[in-house]
Each structure stands twice: as structure tokens, then as C-alpha cells.
Design a protein around this motif. Structure first.
Motif, PDB file in Angstrom:
ATOM      1  N   UNK A 270       0.825  -1.198   0.000  1.00  0.00           N
ATOM      2  CA  UNK A 270       0.000   0.000   0.000  1.00  0.00           C
ATOM      3  C   UNK A 270       0.867   1.258   0.000  1.00  0.00           C
ATOM      4  N   UNK A 271       1.912   1.250   0.802  1.00  0.00           N
ATOM      5  CA  UNK A 271       2.822   2.400   0.844  1.00  0.00           C
ATOM      6  C   UNK A 271       3.525   2.586  -0.492  1.00  0.00           C
ATOM      7  N   UNK A 272       3.959   1.501  -1.089  1.00  0.00           N
ATOM      8  CA  UNK A 272       4.624   1.562  -2.395  1.00  0.00           C
ATOM      9  C   UNK A 272       3.687   2.130  -3.461  1.00  0.00           C
ATOM     10  N   UNK A 273       2.450   1.659  -3.489  1.00  0.00           N
ATOM     11  CA  UNK A 273       1.476   2.164  -4.449  1.00  0.00           C
ATOM     12  C   UNK A 273       1.134   3.630  -4.192  1.00  0.00           C
ATOM     13  N   UNK A 274       1.059   4.022  -2.935  1.00  0.00           N
ATOM     14  CA  UNK A 274       0.764   5.410  -2.594  1.00  0.00           C
ATOM     15  C   UNK A 274       1.856   6.348  -3.094  1.00  0.00           C
ATOM     16  N   UNK A 275       3.106   5.961  -2.889  1.00  0.00           N
ATOM     17  CA  UNK A 275       4.231   6.802  -3.327  1.00  0.00           C
ATOM     18  C   UNK A 275       4.241   6.921  -4.854  1.00  0.00           C
ATOM     19  N   UNK A 276       4.038   5.804  -5.550  1.00  0.00           N
ATOM     20  CA  UNK A 276       4.047   5.842  -7.011  1.00  0.00           C
ATOM     21  C   UNK A 276       2.883   6.673  -7.535  1.00  0.00           C
ATOM     22  N   UNK A 277       1.710   6.551  -6.932  1.00  0.00           N
ATOM     23  CA  UNK A 277       0.559   7.349  -7.367  1.00  0.00           C
ATOM     24  C   UNK A 277       0.782   8.834  -7.117  1.00  0.00           C
ATOM     25  N   UNK A 278       1.411   9.165  -6.010  1.00  0.00           N
ATOM     26  CA  UNK A 278       1.689  10.571  -5.710  1.00  0.00           C
ATOM     27  C   UNK A 278       2.606  11.178  -6.772  1.00  0.00           C
ATOM     28  N   UNK A 279       3.645  10.447  -7.128  1.00  0.00           N
ATOM     29  CA  UNK A 279       4.578  10.936  -8.144  1.00  0.00           C
ATOM     30  C   UNK A 279       3.884  11.026  -9.509  1.00  0.00           C
ATOM     31  N   UNK A 280       3.064  10.044  -9.828  1.00  0.00           N
ATOM     32  CA  UNK A 280       2.422  10.049 -11.143  1.00  0.00           C
ATOM     33  C   UNK A 280       1.364  11.151 -11.251  1.00  0.00           C
ATOM     34  N   UNK A 281       0.659  11.451 -10.173  1.00  0.00           N
ATOM     35  CA  UNK A 281      -0.315  12.554 -10.219  1.00  0.00           C
ATOM     36  C   UNK A 281       0.401  13.877 -10.448  1.00  0.00           C
ATOM     37  N   UNK A 282       1.561  14.040  -9.814  1.00  0.00           N
ATOM     38  CA  UNK A 282       2.355  15.261 -10.063  1.00  0.00           C
ATOM     39  C   UNK A 282       2.742  15.369 -11.537  1.00  0.00           C
ATOM     40  N   UNK A 283       3.184  14.273 -12.128  1.00  0.00           N
ATOM     41  CA  UNK A 283       3.590  14.323 -13.537  1.00  0.00           C
ATOM     42  C   UNK A 283       2.389  14.546 -14.444  1.00  0.00           C
ATOM     43  N   UNK A 284       1.239  14.031 -14.078  1.00  0.00           N
ATOM     44  CA  UNK A 284       0.042  14.256 -14.895  1.00  0.00           C
ATOM     45  C   UNK A 284      -0.415  15.700 -14.833  1.00  0.00           C
ATOM     46  N   UNK A 285      -0.297  16.318 -13.670  1.00  0.00           N
ATOM     47  CA  UNK A 285      -0.669  17.727 -13.551  1.00  0.00           C
ATOM     48  C   UNK A 285       0.280  18.585 -14.381  1.00  0.00           C
ATOM     49  N   UNK A 286       1.572  18.219 -14.399  1.00  0.00           N
ATOM     50  CA  UNK A 286       2.524  18.958 -15.229  1.00  0.00           C
ATOM     51  C   UNK A 286       2.248  18.755 -16.716  1.00  0.00           C
TER      52      UNK A 286
END
Length: 135
Positions: A44-60
Motif C-alpha cells: 500500500x505504501x509503495x502504491x501510494x508513493x508511485x501514485x503521488x509521483x504520477x499525479x504530479x507528472x500528470x498535472x505537469x
């Protein structure tokens, strides 16, 4: 006023907190079902970190003039999550040996689907479609 990142970050925090809370509060019940709560919390922690990074890249990528940048960002994050979680599962199975939690791995795969669904849903809200068909 909330930034876009803060606005889309809230569902991720809620999902992360609920899953980790279940792992902490019901660890004895999960162990009876042959589910390792520490492994599920780690996935869950691993997926949370990856999703956080990917949402940042999607917003950019929303500000990019290339319309395919957003699609590349979403698809790239889905594949990245798949490979990272698959690699983590192989490392877990290799290191644990006989005490492996297959039910925990299946639960982690369900979390992968849940996080992917949430991420794609948020990506659709980041850049809403226009009715006239323009980019």
C-alpha cells in the motif's frame, strides 16, 4: 484555495489511511486468513508513493501543448506501478521462503487495481474533455 495537487491528493490519502488502518487494527484477523498485514501495508505504501509521483507528472503534462503527453503520463504510471509491484512481489517471495502470504499478494494486486482506477479517474478530472472536440 487548494492547488490541483492538493485537491487530487485527498482521495489518495484517504485510501492509504483506510488500508493501513485496516492492516493495523485487524492484523490478528488478517493473520488468521493467512494475510501478512505488514506485506499489505508495504505494498500500500509503495502504491501510494508511485501514485503521488504520477499525479504530479500528470498535472505537469496538462500544460503541455502536445495532446498525447497526458495519455503517455497516465499509461506510463500504470506500467510503472505494474513493474514495481511485480518486482516487489518477486523480491518478497524470494526472501520470505516458506512463510509466504499468497493471499496478501492477491490483496496487493487488488490494491493495484484500486489505485489504478483512482488514478485514471483523477486523470480524467485533471483535463476535462471539451465538447467541441478541440485539444
Amino acid at each position: 484555495m487548494k492547488t490541483k495537487f492538493q485537491q487530487f491528493y485527498i482521495p489518495l490519502i484517504v485510501l492509504f489511511g483506510v488500508v493501513n488502518g485496516i492492516c493495523l487494527l485487524f492484523s490478528d484477523a488478517l493473520k488468521l486468513k493467512q494475510i501478512d498485514p505488514v506485506m499489505v501495508a508495504g505494498a500500500n505504501t509503495l502504491l501510494f508513493v508511485i501514485c503521488t509521483v504520477s499525479i504530479r507528472s500528470q498535472i505537469k503534462s496538462v500544460n503541455n501543448t502536445n495532446p498525447h503527453a497526458m495519455v503517455r503520463s497516465v499509461m506510463g504510471s500504470v506500467v510503472l506501478k505494474l513493474f514495481v509491484l511485480g518486482t516487489a512481489a518477486f523480491i518478497y517471495l524470494y526472501n520470505v521462503g516458506e512463510a509466504q502470504s499468497i493471499n496478501g499478494i492477491f490483496l496487493s494486486m487488488g490494491l493495484y487495481i484500486l489505485y489504478t482506477w483512482l488514478e485514471v479517474k483523477m486523470a480524467m478530472q485533471i483535463k476535462p474533455t471539451k465538447k467541441n472536440g478541440s485539444n
